[in-house]
Design a protein around this motif. Structure first.
Motif, PDB file in Angstrom:
ATOM      1  N   PHE A  56       0.828  -1.203   0.000  1.00 58.29           N
ATOM      2  CA  PHE A  56       0.000   0.000   0.000  1.00 58.29           C
ATOM      3  C   PHE A  56       0.863   1.253   0.000  1.00 58.29           C
ATOM      4  O   PHE A  56       0.659   2.178  -0.808  1.00 58.29           O
ATOM      5  N   THR A  57       1.855   1.298   0.870  1.00 56.13           N
ATOM      6  CA  THR A  57       2.748   2.452   0.934  1.00 56.13           C
ATOM      7  C   THR A  57       3.619   2.555  -0.316  1.00 56.13           C
ATOM      8  O   THR A  57       3.758   3.623  -0.921  1.00 56.13           O
ATOM      9  N   GLN A  58       4.204   1.445  -0.720  1.00 59.93           N
ATOM     10  CA  GLN A  58       5.096   1.444  -1.890  1.00 59.93           C
ATOM     11  C   GLN A  58       4.368   1.898  -3.148  1.00 59.93           C
ATOM     12  O   GLN A  58       4.857   2.773  -3.882  1.00 59.93           O
TER      13      GLN A  58
ATOM     14  N   GLN B 227      -6.737   5.166  -4.949  1.00 62.03           N
ATOM     15  CA  GLN B 227      -6.762   3.970  -5.791  1.00 62.03           C
ATOM     16  C   GLN B 227      -6.052   2.807  -5.096  1.00 62.03           C
ATOM     17  O   GLN B 227      -6.550   1.674  -5.072  1.00 62.03           O
ATOM     18  N   GLN B 228      -4.888   3.086  -4.505  1.00 64.31           N
ATOM     19  CA  GLN B 228      -4.140   2.031  -3.813  1.00 64.31           C
ATOM     20  C   GLN B 228      -4.864   1.568  -2.551  1.00 64.31           C
ATOM     21  O   GLN B 228      -4.788   0.393  -2.186  1.00 64.31           O
ATOM     22  N   LEU B 229      -5.577   2.476  -1.888  1.00 64.09           N
ATOM     23  CA  LEU B 229      -6.373   2.078  -0.728  1.00 64.09           C
ATOM     24  C   LEU B 229      -7.499   1.137  -1.149  1.00 64.09           C
ATOM     25  O   LEU B 229      -7.773   0.136  -0.476  1.00 64.09           O
ATOM     26  N   GLN B 230      -8.155   1.447  -2.260  1.00 61.25           N
ATOM     27  CA  GLN B 230      -9.205   0.569  -2.763  1.00 61.25           C
ATOM     28  C   GLN B 230      -8.644  -0.808  -3.097  1.00 61.25           C
ATOM     29  O   GLN B 230      -9.270  -1.834  -2.799  1.00 61.25           O
ATOM     30  N   GLN B 231      -7.452  -0.833  -3.676  1.00 59.99           N
ATOM     31  CA  GLN B 231      -6.838  -2.120  -4.002  1.00 59.99           C
ATOM     32  C   GLN B 231      -6.494  -2.885  -2.728  1.00 59.99           C
ATOM     33  O   GLN B 231      -6.646  -4.110  -2.668  1.00 59.99           O
ATOM     34  N   LEU B 232      -6.024  -2.175  -1.707  1.00 58.97           N
ATOM     35  CA  LEU B 232      -5.712  -2.834  -0.438  1.00 58.97           C
ATOM     36  C   LEU B 232      -6.963  -3.455   0.177  1.00 58.97           C
ATOM     37  O   LEU B 232      -6.900  -4.549   0.744  1.00 58.97           O
TER      38      LEU B 232
ATOM     39  N   ASN C  16       0.746   8.206   3.548  1.00 57.83           N
ATOM     40  CA  ASN C  16       1.044   7.893   2.146  1.00 57.83           C
ATOM     41  C   ASN C  16       0.725   9.074   1.236  1.00 57.83           C
ATOM     42  O   ASN C  16       1.489   9.397   0.316  1.00 57.83           O
ATOM     43  N   ALA C  17      -0.427   9.712   1.470  1.00 56.54           N
ATOM     44  CA  ALA C  17      -0.824  10.841   0.629  1.00 56.54           C
ATOM     45  C   ALA C  17       0.162  11.994   0.756  1.00 56.54           C
ATOM     46  O   ALA C  17       0.515  12.640  -0.238  1.00 56.54           O
ATOM     47  N   GLY C  18       0.625  12.260   1.974  1.00 56.48           N
ATOM     48  CA  GLY C  18       1.593  13.335   2.182  1.00 56.48           C
ATOM     49  C   GLY C  18       2.903  13.075   1.475  1.00 56.48           C
ATOM     50  O   GLY C  18       3.447  13.949   0.777  1.00 56.48           O
ATOM     51  N   VAL C  19       3.440  11.854   1.623  1.00 56.61           N
ATOM     52  CA  VAL C  19       4.695  11.518   0.949  1.00 56.61           C
ATOM     53  C   VAL C  19       4.507  11.522  -0.568  1.00 56.61           C
ATOM     54  O   VAL C  19       5.395  11.955  -1.316  1.00 56.61           O
TER      55      VAL C  19
ATOM     56  N   ASN D  18      10.568   3.738  12.399  1.00 51.92           N
ATOM     57  CA  ASN D  18      10.389   3.811  10.953  1.00 51.92           C
ATOM     58  C   ASN D  18       8.888   3.791  10.641  1.00 51.92           C
ATOM     59  O   ASN D  18       8.172   2.879  11.044  1.00 51.92           O
ATOM     60  N   PRO D  19       8.360   4.795   9.926  1.00 51.41           N
ATOM     61  CA  PRO D  19       6.902   4.875   9.732  1.00 51.41           C
ATOM     62  C   PRO D  19       6.305   3.653   9.052  1.00 51.41           C
ATOM     63  O   PRO D  19       5.209   3.211   9.412  1.00 51.41           O
ATOM     64  N   ALA D  20       7.010   3.071   8.076  1.00 46.58           N
ATOM     65  CA  ALA D  20       6.478   1.869   7.429  1.00 46.58           C
ATOM     66  C   ALA D  20       6.349   0.731   8.434  1.00 46.58           C
ATOM     67  O   ALA D  20       5.332   0.015   8.455  1.00 46.58           O
ATOM     68  N   ALA D  21       7.358   0.567   9.282  1.00 47.35           N
ATOM     69  CA  ALA D  21       7.310  -0.483  10.302  1.00 47.35           C
ATOM     70  C   ALA D  21       6.206  -0.215  11.321  1.00 47.35           C
ATOM     71  O   ALA D  21       5.537  -1.141  11.793  1.00 47.35           O
ATOM     72  N   VAL D  22       5.988   1.053  11.661  1.00 47.29           N
ATOM     73  CA  VAL D  22       4.945   1.405  12.627  1.00 47.29           C
ATOM     74  C   VAL D  22       3.572   0.973  12.120  1.00 47.29           C
ATOM     75  O   VAL D  22       2.796   0.331  12.840  1.00 47.29           O
TER      76      VAL D  22
END
Length: 307
Positions: free
Chosen positions: A116-118, A152-157, A193-196, A252-256
């Motif tokens: 989702f993040t990637q 879009q990625q959230l919908q896919q998740l 994710n949206a911010g980055v 690390n935000p991804a790990a969090v």
């Protein structure tokens, strides 16, 4: 008899030509094309186009696998196949599954949340540079593009989460009240994710080549985010590591966000495996990236699509 040529007297400029151009434009209600509005006005414009953002995200998701015979099934199959490859290489060959109960749910949750993040960041990097025709043809707040790609990625998740629930039940993880915690965790992750994505969209609009470097940066980020292995176990086994390594890995935000989802869904993943004040940490990353990324993107609003 000779004729004398006289230079014609200078004509008097019309009054409008002598006026200040900005004042003239203001008097006739004109504004600079593509000018950056104030931040509150920009937020209002973005909210007014929320239906466009949702429709654009859904259309992109539907078209993503339109040429494949299995169609939308690939929305679930792609992360599952990635998880299978990681299980074989890391879980079996490298032995990272040792000491981790419910390793398959642990791994699949990590892969889905990381994807989702990637995917959001990769899509955001090309949000402006890959849609120049749309940017130059229509007037709309450009932040709608990276936000719609994240949606879009959230919908896919969410499609993938249905498969994740089946995997959890198949491996004996019972439904629990803690599953509700997945909702605020996903909201915070989406904001991050949206911010980055907006940060990368502005950088990608100026430097399109950065899209070629992002896969390498994201792959490195994935390897240090505990997607295929337990950060908690690594810290426990390697006491000789420098003291700063454990806090950095856990913060690390991804790990969090990955560990928050594991804590919500997997009953064998305990609160002791989370960093201190994990919800404040998750909210802090979301606020920093979401607000900071939005303002950073807004400041270059008038430059997108030009040049």
């Amino acid at each position: 008899m000779s004729q004398v040529l006289h230079t014609p007297p200078p004509t008097t400029a019309p009054p409008a030509a002598e006026e200040d151009l900005a004042a003239l434009a203001a008097r006739h209600g004109l504004s600079v094309s593509g000018a950056r509005p104030s931040l509150p006005e920009y937020v209002r414009q973005l909210w007014a186009r929320r239906h466009f953002i949702g429709a654009f995200a859904t259309a992109k998701l539907t078209a993503q696998y339109s040429q494949a015979k299995l169609g939308q099934v690939w929305q679930v199959m792609t992360p599952l196949l990635n998880a299978a490859v990681y299980f074989l290489i890391f879980g079996v060959l490298l032995g990272t599954k040792k000491g981790i109960p419910d390793y398959v749910p642990f791994l699949v949750t990590g892969v889905f949340i990381w994807t989702f993040t990637q995917s959001s960041i990769m899509a955001g990097t090309r949000a402006i540079s890959g849609n120049l025709g749309l940017v130059r043809a229509l007037h709309f707040p450009r932040a709608a593009l990276p936000v719609s790609f994240c949606l879009q990625q959230l919908q896919q998740l969410l499609f993938s989460m249905a498969a994740l629930v089946v995997i959890l039940l198949a491996f004996g993880v019972p439904p629990a009240a803690s599953w509700v915690l997945a909702i605020p965790a996903l909201v915070l992750q989406f904001t991050f994710n949206a911010g980055v994505s907006m940060i990368m969209a502005r950088l990608g609009a100026k430097l399109p080549d950065i899209a070629q470097l992002m896969p390498f940066a994201l792959r490195t980020w994935m390897y240090v985010s505990g997607v295929m292995w337990s950060i908690d176990q690594l810290v426990g086994k390697h006491s000789d590591l420098p003291s700063w390594v454990a806090p950095v890995l856990q913060a690390n935000p991804a790990a969090v966000y990955i560990d928050l989802m594991r804590f919500a869904l997997i009953d064998s993943f305990h609160a002791s495996q989370l960093p201190d004040h994990v919800w404040l940490l998750a909210a802090g990353w979301a606020l920093l990236a979401g607000v900071g990324g939005f303002i950073y993107f807004w400041k270059a609003e008038e430059t997108y699509g030009r040049g």
